[in-house]
Write an enzyme that holds these catalytic residues in place. Structure first.
Site, PDB file in Angstrom:
ATOM      1  N   HIS A 105      44.818  -6.016  87.042  1.00 44.41           N
ATOM      2  CA  HIS A 105      46.285  -6.044  87.147  1.00 44.41           C
ATOM      3  C   HIS A 105      47.001  -4.912  86.400  1.00 44.41           C
ATOM      4  O   HIS A 105      48.181  -4.671  86.639  1.00 44.41           O
ATOM      5  CB  HIS A 105      46.849  -7.396  86.711  1.00 44.41           C
ATOM      6  CG  HIS A 105      46.385  -7.871  85.369  1.00 44.41           C
ATOM      7  ND1 HIS A 105      46.586  -7.166  84.192  1.00 44.41           N
ATOM      8  CD2 HIS A 105      45.735  -9.016  84.998  1.00 44.41           C
ATOM      9  CE1 HIS A 105      46.098  -7.849  83.168  1.00 44.41           C
ATOM     10  NE2 HIS A 105      45.566  -8.967  83.625  1.00 44.41           N
ATOM     11  N   ASP A 116      51.874 -16.896  92.219  1.00 44.82           N
ATOM     12  CA  ASP A 116      50.636 -16.288  91.742  1.00 44.82           C
ATOM     13  C   ASP A 116      50.784 -16.069  90.241  1.00 44.82           C
ATOM     14  O   ASP A 116      51.905 -15.961  89.721  1.00 44.82           O
ATOM     15  CB  ASP A 116      50.365 -14.962  92.454  1.00 44.82           C
ATOM     16  CG  ASP A 116      49.029 -14.363  92.058  1.00 44.82           C
ATOM     17  OD1 ASP A 116      48.028 -15.105  92.015  1.00 44.82           O
ATOM     18  OD2 ASP A 116      48.977 -13.145  91.770  1.00 44.82           O
ATOM     19  N   ASP A 140      51.811 -10.170  95.103  1.00 43.19           N
ATOM     20  CA  ASP A 140      50.812 -11.026  95.748  1.00 43.19           C
ATOM     21  C   ASP A 140      51.458 -12.274  96.341  1.00 43.19           C
ATOM     22  O   ASP A 140      51.027 -12.770  97.394  1.00 43.19           O
ATOM     23  CB  ASP A 140      49.720 -11.422  94.752  1.00 43.19           C
ATOM     24  CG  ASP A 140      48.762 -10.273  94.454  1.00 43.19           C
ATOM     25  OD1 ASP A 140      48.974  -9.171  94.995  1.00 43.19           O
ATOM     26  OD2 ASP A 140      47.812 -10.471  93.678  1.00 43.19           O
ATOM     27  N   GLU A 192      49.004 -13.855  86.770  1.00 46.44           N
ATOM     28  CA  GLU A 192      48.046 -12.916  86.187  1.00 46.44           C
ATOM     29  C   GLU A 192      47.777 -13.398  84.767  1.00 46.44           C
ATOM     30  O   GLU A 192      48.663 -13.966  84.112  1.00 46.44           O
ATOM     31  CB  GLU A 192      48.591 -11.487  86.187  1.00 46.44           C
ATOM     32  CG  GLU A 192      48.902 -10.924  87.570  1.00 46.44           C
ATOM     33  CD  GLU A 192      47.704 -10.832  88.496  1.00 46.44           C
ATOM     34  OE1 GLU A 192      46.552 -10.847  88.000  1.00 46.44           O
ATOM     35  OE2 GLU A 192      47.913 -10.749  89.719  1.00 46.44           O
ATOM     36  N   HIS A 197      46.713  -5.813  91.399  1.00 45.07           N
ATOM     37  CA  HIS A 197      47.226  -7.174  91.546  1.00 45.07           C
ATOM     38  C   HIS A 197      48.529  -7.295  90.758  1.00 45.07           C
ATOM     39  O   HIS A 197      48.646  -6.784  89.651  1.00 45.07           O
ATOM     40  CB  HIS A 197      46.219  -8.196  91.007  1.00 45.07           C
ATOM     41  CG  HIS A 197      45.049  -8.401  91.907  1.00 45.07           C
ATOM     42  ND1 HIS A 197      44.709  -9.631  92.423  1.00 45.07           N
ATOM     43  CD2 HIS A 197      44.141  -7.533  92.386  1.00 45.07           C
ATOM     44  CE1 HIS A 197      43.626  -9.510  93.178  1.00 45.07           C
ATOM     45  NE2 HIS A 197      43.266  -8.245  93.167  1.00 45.07           N
TER      46      HIS A 197
END
Length: 233
Positions: free
Chosen positions: A57, A7, A155, A9, A150
């Site tokens: 986030h 994942d 995640d 960000e 997040h």
């Protein structure tokens, strides 16, 4: 088969202007976590975190100020992902940013056939949805109560559990092969292992004589065009 659930960000939603600020990855070997992880925070250079992204986030410009830029971590990233499938939820978003970062460094993009989108898998498996990561955690009974913001590694950990469940759960691979054999397998996720065998002795019929006779009389009344007349009782 080696896979990396990952994942990212980012500072915002536009992969041409915005930058990656966090990458997290979990290594799977034949759908089992190996314990190896990848996690970095990245300084987006002169790009500031958009307030909408910050709300998602919680990663601030101040926090990122002393982190390495993407060029400083790219070799480590490539080494970790080398030869593995790249697996993400809504993968087009994450891969758009990954490949944009690669392009800035004149590196080749990740081939599309090395990418698996778990959102697409979820939509095929659960067409009525919802299929967000939180919704899939609820569907499969995965505890995500600690996910208040997040985060790329968190995640990835949750998505790894969801992905394994979508493939049939941990029992799907238990006891089928030795670890050495599993490491050599290269089948895709939609491959099916078919097991067949010949029964040494046919099972005895479970119909009584009276039932067989009654069926024959019924077929007789239906006439010669009845489909049952093509089969022995």
């Amino acid at each position: 088969m080696r896979e990396i659930i990952f994942d990212t960000e980012t500072t915002g939603l536009d992969n041409k202007a915005d930058r990656i600020i966090e990458i997290g990855g979990i290594e799977l070997l034949n759908h089992f976590p190996t314990g190896r992880t990848f996690h970095v925070y990245i300084n987006p250079a002169d790009r500031k975190v958009h307030p909408d992204a910050l709300a998602v986030h919680g990663i601030t410009d101040e926090f990122l100020k002393d982190k390495p830029v993407f060029a400083e971590i790219v070799s480590e990233l490539q080494e970790f992902f080398e030869g593995a499938k790249w697996i993400a939820h809504n993968a087009s978003f994450d891969m758009g940013f990954i490949n944009a970062e690669f392009e800035r460094l004149s590196l080749a993009p990740v081939p599309s056939d090395m990418v698996i989108d778990t959102l697409a898998l979820a939509r095929r498996k659960h067409p009525m949805g919802p299929n967000s990561l939180d919704a899939l955690c609820r569907r499969y009974g995965i505890d995500n109560s600690h996910r208040t913001k997040h985060g790329a590694l968190l995640d990835s950990e949750l998505l790894a559990e969801v992905y394994i469940e979508m493939l049939g759960g941990r029992q799907a691979a238990l006891g089928l092969t030795t670890i050495d054999t599993r490491r050599s397998q290269t089948s895709e996720i939609d491959d099916v292992i078919e097991i067949s065998y010949d029964r040494p002795r046919a099972l005895a019929p479970r119909l009584s004589a009276a039932e067989v006779e009654g069926h024959a009389k019924l077929v007789g009344r239906l006439g010669g065009k009845a489909i049952w007349s093509k089969y022995d009782a």
